[in-house]
Scaffold this active site. Structure first.
Site, PDB file in Angstrom:
ATOM      1  N   SER A  87       0.839  -1.196   0.000  1.00 55.03           N
ATOM      2  CA  SER A  87       0.000   0.000   0.000  1.00 55.03           C
ATOM      3  C   SER A  87       0.874   1.246   0.000  1.00 55.03           C
ATOM      4  O   SER A  87       1.793   1.370   0.817  1.00 55.03           O
ATOM      5  CB  SER A  87      -0.908   0.011   1.237  1.00 55.03           C
ATOM      6  OG  SER A  87      -1.818  -1.060   1.203  1.00 55.03           O
ATOM      7  N   GLY A 105      -0.743   4.347   0.054  1.00 58.97           N
ATOM      8  CA  GLY A 105      -1.621   5.431   0.484  1.00 58.97           C
ATOM      9  C   GLY A 105      -2.133   6.220  -0.701  1.00 58.97           C
ATOM     10  O   GLY A 105      -2.831   5.706  -1.572  1.00 58.97           O
ATOM     11  N   GLY A 140      -1.690   4.777  -4.371  1.00 60.72           N
ATOM     12  CA  GLY A 140      -2.206   3.500  -4.817  1.00 60.72           C
ATOM     13  C   GLY A 140      -1.505   2.308  -4.202  1.00 60.72           C
ATOM     14  O   GLY A 140      -1.284   2.247  -2.992  1.00 60.72           O
ATOM     15  N   GLY A 163      -6.771  -0.578   3.873  1.00 61.11           N
ATOM     16  CA  GLY A 163      -5.891  -1.732   3.700  1.00 61.11           C
ATOM     17  C   GLY A 163      -6.610  -3.046   3.932  1.00 61.11           C
ATOM     18  O   GLY A 163      -6.355  -4.041   3.233  1.00 61.11           O
ATOM     19  N   ASP A 164      -7.523  -3.069   4.912  1.00 58.36           N
ATOM     20  CA  ASP A 164      -8.288  -4.285   5.186  1.00 58.36           C
ATOM     21  C   ASP A 164      -9.182  -4.645   4.008  1.00 58.36           C
ATOM     22  O   ASP A 164      -9.354  -5.823   3.677  1.00 58.36           O
ATOM     23  CB  ASP A 164      -9.146  -4.096   6.443  1.00 58.36           C
ATOM     24  CG  ASP A 164      -8.319  -3.726   7.657  1.00 58.36           C
ATOM     25  OD1 ASP A 164      -7.139  -4.103   7.711  1.00 58.36           O
ATOM     26  OD2 ASP A 164      -8.849  -3.038   8.552  1.00 58.36           O
TER      27      ASP A 164
END
Length: 313
Positions: free
Chosen positions: A216, A218, A221, A247-248
């Site tokens: 990730s 942020g 992308g 993220g989950d």
């Protein structure tokens, strides 16, 4: 079935305030209370998208009672191991004026050895019906160093691939144990590997035994890194919202595809990036916007390296 394990669940408390001022007193309407922790968020997103899931975790103390009650009303299939230590709490303060979210996470209480054994027993019982195992979130302080390798090894012995989203030394343990997919963010990758370059850091995890690293970035992308290629996916225009749980959602996307037998890195990257972006549009972790299909169509996917944008997603 997607089997998720949350070693360090949390009762998530979210308050929305006009503006967060350090040192000041704030007033807010009644906040939202939700069973949380990364693995439970993954299960919640996947379940909402129609996937078969089973979430395994622990619950203890008064906060654990609240977590169990909320999880029961959610409809997400689950098994909770009762523990003596109180379930930790996670507090999110959403600044409405800036769109920022400040989070305070309690560290959690380490279950006893018999309680960990009970958790492992639930996983072993569920593995025959699982297509993929997701181990997601932090480990409580003092957790056995053998816990994560044991979970991964048990799943691999059963022929079940494993996706891990964790941080610190546990990430290295997961790679060494042969996790199929690791999903760090940039800061977690540097912390775990000590390598500043994201590609070199991700490839060091591949060298240890992981097959794919979804990294990730942020606002910029996500990367998909394998031993032979690196792809970068981002939206074509900035997107604002609440990044908590993004993220989950990406892990949930990967798990759903893995359960369907998909292993193509670009397909996994596209879906994970789209679901992560769709989570930013929602007020609480564990949800994604129905617009994720349109978001996936807007993705720009290209080989890495290339110029990374400075503006927020």
């Amino acid at each position: 079935m997607i089997l998720t394990v949350t070693p360090n669940p949390a009762l998530d408390l979210t308050w929305r305030i006009d503006r967060l001022v350090p040192g000041a007193t704030h007033r807010a309407d009644a906040g939202a209370v939700r069973a949380g922790g990364k693995g439970l968020n993954v299960a919640r997103v996947a379940h909402a998208q129609g996937a078969s899931v089973l979430a395994v975790s622990t619950a203890g103390g008064r906060s654990g009672i609240e977590l169990a009650a909320e999880l029961a009303t959610s409809g997400v299939p689950h098994r909770l191991v009762e523990v003596v230590g109180a379930t930790r709490q996670s507090i999110a303060l959403v600044d409405e004026s800036l769109g920022d979210t400040t989070i305070v996470n309690e560290r959690g209480v380490n279950p006893s050895d018999p309680e960990w054994a009970a958790l492992l027993g639930e996983v072993v019982d569920a593995l025959p019906g699982a297509k993929v195992l997701v181990v997601s979130g932090s480990l409580p302080p003092g957790a056995p160093q053998t816990l994560l390798p044991l979970l991964i090894g048990t799943a691999r012995d059963a022929g079940v691939p494993v996706i891990v989203d964790t941080s610190g030394p546990a990430m290295l343990q997961a790679a060494d144990a042969g996790a199929s997919v690791l999903k760090p963010n940039a800061a977690e990758l540097v912390e775990a590997t000590g390598i500043a370059d994201p590609i070199d850091g991700a490839r060091s995890l591949i060298a240890r035994g992981a097959e794919l690293v979804l990294l990730s970035l942020g606002a910029d992308g996500m990367l998909a890194v394998t031993g032979s290629e690196t792809l970068h996916a981002r939206l074509d225009a900035p997107l604002s919202g609440n990044p908590t749980g993004a993220g989950d959602a990406g892990v949930a996307a990967c798990a759903v595809l893995y359960a369907d037998g998909v292993r193509d890195p670009e397909t996994l990257l596209r879906r994970a990036t789209a679901w992560s972006a769709a989570a930013v549009l929602m007020p609480l972790a564990g949800e994604i916007s129905d617009d994720w299909v349109a978001l996936e169509e807007r993705l720009v996917v290209a080989p890495f390296p290339r110029t990374v944008r400075e503006d927020p997603l």
